[in-house]
Design a protein around this motif. Structure first.
Motif, PDB file in Angstrom:
ATOM      1  N   THR A   1       0.831  -1.203   0.000  1.00  0.00           N
ATOM      2  CA  THR A   1       0.000   0.000   0.000  1.00  0.00           C
ATOM      3  C   THR A   1       0.860   1.245   0.000  1.00  0.00           C
ATOM      4  O   THR A   1       1.919   1.280   0.643  1.00  0.00           O
ATOM      5  N   ARG A   2       0.424   2.244  -0.729  1.00  0.00           N
ATOM      6  CA  ARG A   2       1.146   3.525  -0.760  1.00  0.00           C
ATOM      7  C   ARG A   2       0.639   4.486   0.316  1.00  0.00           C
ATOM      8  O   ARG A   2       1.194   5.564   0.479  1.00  0.00           O
ATOM      9  N   GLU A   3      -0.419   4.115   1.004  1.00  0.00           N
ATOM     10  CA  GLU A   3      -0.945   4.987   2.060  1.00  0.00           C
ATOM     11  C   GLU A   3      -1.418   4.148   3.236  1.00  0.00           C
ATOM     12  O   GLU A   3      -1.733   2.962   3.089  1.00  0.00           O
TER      13      GLU A   3
ATOM     14  N   LEU B   1     -12.057  -2.653  -0.904  1.00  0.00           N
ATOM     15  CA  LEU B   1     -12.508  -3.120   0.410  1.00  0.00           C
ATOM     16  C   LEU B   1     -11.712  -2.495   1.547  1.00  0.00           C
ATOM     17  O   LEU B   1     -12.266  -2.177   2.608  1.00  0.00           O
ATOM     18  N   SER B   2     -10.435  -2.285   1.336  1.00  0.00           N
ATOM     19  CA  SER B   2      -9.625  -1.637   2.369  1.00  0.00           C
ATOM     20  C   SER B   2     -10.051  -0.183   2.576  1.00  0.00           C
ATOM     21  O   SER B   2      -9.975   0.339   3.699  1.00  0.00           O
ATOM     22  N   ALA B   3     -10.508   0.458   1.507  1.00  0.00           N
ATOM     23  CA  ALA B   3     -11.012   1.826   1.646  1.00  0.00           C
ATOM     24  C   ALA B   3     -12.250   1.851   2.530  1.00  0.00           C
ATOM     25  O   ALA B   3     -12.377   2.704   3.426  1.00  0.00           O
TER      26      ALA B   3
ATOM     27  N   ILE C   1      -8.195   2.905  -1.869  1.00  0.00           N
ATOM     28  CA  ILE C   1      -6.836   3.095  -1.347  1.00  0.00           C
ATOM     29  C   ILE C   1      -5.830   2.926  -2.483  1.00  0.00           C
ATOM     30  O   ILE C   1      -6.016   2.115  -3.387  1.00  0.00           O
ATOM     31  N   ASP C   2      -4.758   3.696  -2.455  1.00  0.00           N
ATOM     32  CA  ASP C   2      -3.705   3.605  -3.464  1.00  0.00           C
ATOM     33  C   ASP C   2      -2.786   2.427  -3.135  1.00  0.00           C
ATOM     34  O   ASP C   2      -1.937   2.512  -2.241  1.00  0.00           O
ATOM     35  N   MET C   3      -2.984   1.319  -3.832  1.00  0.00           N
ATOM     36  CA  MET C   3      -2.192   0.099  -3.630  1.00  0.00           C
ATOM     37  C   MET C   3      -1.582  -0.346  -4.947  1.00  0.00           C
ATOM     38  O   MET C   3      -2.041   0.042  -6.021  1.00  0.00           O
TER      39      MET C   3
END
Length: 299
Positions: free
Chosen positions: A40-42, A103-105, A289-291
């Protein structure tokens, strides 16, 4: 953990990989062994791991390691590593990535709301509604659970929840209260909730209090015929605390849920009013999310 059928996993795969990874085949690298890391980038709360693991395994990849759903990730952190051929890794790449970043978001936004609510009132839970994108309820439920919330209502067949539309067919709140003994007798194993405004909530609480007194006076000969809870729709925060106090004074057992406009910015304020739960759709609008992934050839 939400149970997904093999057919559902196949459906997710087929949407992106209907046949083969044509590019790897044309390049002649499809059989070469390799490894792929998801990172993940964040910072975020991880969700979708069980689904992604099953997708990867179905495509022939080996899951070398994966962090559990609900893990709080830091920017740059790796959370899943797969091994397989170039074709297998490329087939799993985007399907799993799309599951993870969406989903992570949802899980991350959910956790924000859960943390805010619990900081103000540890007994107040975040409840995600059924107002979600059609076709992905199973995945969204998985994500909200990873974030620490509970499903509010999974469908019409699950909970007895009376809305204003139902009351209009019955002739209004007074007619509903009059028929509560008959309605209650049919709710053998289900709780009975009603979405109401402040005035209607007080009327139901008064009715509950009267039912409790009647049961006590009859020593149980009269069946209790009240409601289990109320869902207060769009009641302003500055009015809600006093209303909750008044409802609790009438019926301490009444479950009280606040709904309508609950979001990460005000979840703590709503929870501080003393309600038992906050019904919300807010997590479903989370920005992905930025992944990304890193791949390398092995051998």
């Amino acid at each position: 953990m939400v149970t997904l059928s093999d057919a559902r996993i196949d459906e997710l795969i087929t949407e992106d990989v209907p046949y083969i990874d044509l590019t790897s085949h044309i390049l002649g690298v499809d059989a070469q062994p390799g490894e792929m890391e998801y990172f993940t980038r964040e910072a975020c709360v991880l969700a979708g791991g069980e689904v992604a693991s099953r997708i990867a395994s179905k495509l022939g990849c080996t899951v070398a390691c994966i962090l559990p759903d609900g893990t709080e990730l830091e920017a740059g952190q790796t959370f899943m590593t797969l091994r397989g051929t170039a074709a297998q890794l490329h087939q799993a790449w985007k399907v799993c990535l799309n599951v993870f970043d969406h989903l992570s978001a949802v899980a991350t936004k959910t956790r924000m709301m859960v943390d805010a609510a619990h900081a103000a009132n540890p007994s107040c839970e975040i409840l995600t509604t059924r107002k979600s994108m059609p076709g992905v309820k199973d995945l969204l439920v998985e994500a909200t659970i990873a974030g620490g919330a509970f499903p509010h209502r999974l469908g019409l067949s699950e909970t007895v929840l009376v809305f204003d539309h139902h009351l209009s067919f019955m002739g209004g709140i007074d007619a509903f209260i009059e028929r509560l003994p008959q309605i209650r007798s049919r709710c053998i194993e289900k709780k009975l909730f009603v979405e109401v405004n402040a005035e209607q909530a007080l009327a139901l609480a008064w009715h509950n209090a009267a039912c409790t007194r009647a049961c006590a006076a009859s020593r149980g000969a009269v069946a209790w015929a009240g409601v289990d809870g109320v869902q207060l729709d769009k009641v302003a925060i500055d009015e809600l605390a006093e209303l909750v106090d008044n409802l609790r004074a009438l019926d301490p057992r009444l479950t009280i849920i606040a709904a309508g406009g609950v979001n990460p910015g005000n979840a703590g304020e709503y929870a501080a009013t003393g309600v038992n739960g906050l019904a919300t759709t807010a997590p479903f609008t989370a920005k992905p999310i930025d992944m990304s992934v890193r791949m390398r050839r092995l051998g």
